[in-house]
Design an enzyme around this catalytic site. Sequence first.
Site, mmCIF file in Angstrom:
data_model
loop_
_atom_site.group_PDB
_atom_site.id
_atom_site.type_symbol
_atom_site.label_atom_id
_atom_site.label_comp_id
_atom_site.label_asym_id
_atom_site.label_seq_id
_atom_site.Cartn_x
_atom_site.Cartn_y
_atom_site.Cartn_z
ATOM 1 N N SER A 48 -1.217 -2.728 -9.055
ATOM 2 C CA SER A 48 -0.231 -1.682 -9.337
ATOM 3 C C SER A 48 -0.178 -0.642 -8.221
ATOM 4 O O SER A 48 0.888 -0.114 -7.923
ATOM 5 C CB SER A 48 -0.520 -1.019 -10.683
ATOM 6 O OG SER A 48 -1.838 -0.549 -10.759
ATOM 7 N N GLU A 49 -1.318 -0.350 -7.581
ATOM 8 C CA GLU A 49 -1.315 0.507 -6.392
ATOM 9 C C GLU A 49 -2.426 0.116 -5.428
ATOM 10 O O GLU A 49 -3.471 -0.398 -5.845
ATOM 11 C CB GLU A 49 -1.487 1.998 -6.738
ATOM 12 C CG GLU A 49 -0.209 2.727 -7.072
ATOM 13 C CD GLU A 49 0.033 2.783 -8.567
ATOM 14 O OE1 GLU A 49 1.121 3.246 -8.970
ATOM 15 O OE2 GLU A 49 -0.855 2.354 -9.318
ATOM 16 N N THR A 50 -2.160 0.404 -4.162
ATOM 17 C CA THR A 50 -3.164 0.328 -3.106
ATOM 18 C C THR A 50 -3.179 1.674 -2.398
ATOM 19 O O THR A 50 -2.120 2.256 -2.131
ATOM 20 C CB THR A 50 -2.834 -0.800 -2.107
ATOM 21 O OG1 THR A 50 -2.881 -2.055 -2.794
ATOM 22 C CG2 THR A 50 -3.824 -0.823 -0.952
#
Length: 286
Positions: A48-50
């Site tokens: 979902s995020e980096t």
Amino acid sequence: MDTSTTQILRYTAFTADPSGGNPAGVVLDAAELDDDAMLTVAADLGYSETAFVTARDERRRRFTVRYFSPLAEVDFCGHATVATAVALAERLGAGPLVFDTAVGEVPVDTATDTGEATRATLTSVPTTSRPAGAAELDATLTALGWHPTDLDPALPPRVAFGGVHHLVLAAKTRERLADLDYDFDALGAHMRRAGWATLQLVWRESPDLFHARDPFPVGGVVEDPATGAAAAALGGYLRDLGLVAEPTVVTVRQGEDMGRPSTLTVALDPDDARVRVSGHAVPFPS
């Protein structure tokens, strides 16, 4: 830009068990990566995020951090902040850190619990909330397949901010929260128009225990197993409703319906617009 040599760490946040929590990519040296390269890395990972550390001052323990979902840059992400802080603490030693983000300065304290993983506690930017409008609420319920009678009348719908915006909807029952089958395209389009990062769908088991689910179609992800920014927003929401009369700690259980249980600890003070969100993070097998 060639990203084949970029060192990507994988952590899962808000758990001490690699089989739980929310996976995040962490790039501790992203100074040479441009926006397209960071988006490519995030899209390839599919989390979902980096988080990308684009500037660092190790003496002052201060770092500039940017966040990307598989589809776009995100102004702030709580679980990737916890993951990045733990990755840094494991390399630099536990203690305070400061992250400079698109939404402002975010202090993060790190400590290693006895016999456990490293814990990180982020302090959000000042939180705010407002009542949800009738039209935006109707569009959301339609996309979710929910009815107004599914909502808890004691916890009214509000748009809450803890770094990014979230619509907080409280389900009347645990069964309603568990039965999540929404129109991905319709909800994503509505959320993009509204400027919301996720929906914070919650069920209140007790005054200090909430269960949460967070659809994230604007990031190309059906659901987040743990959402630190939404937990901060929920803390501000509870304060704004007058449900916090003294310094309080609330536990948010998330990811249970996905098979990736997560625990987020939310510390609130009625006299402070900032909210403190804490949890563990551990390396995640690729």
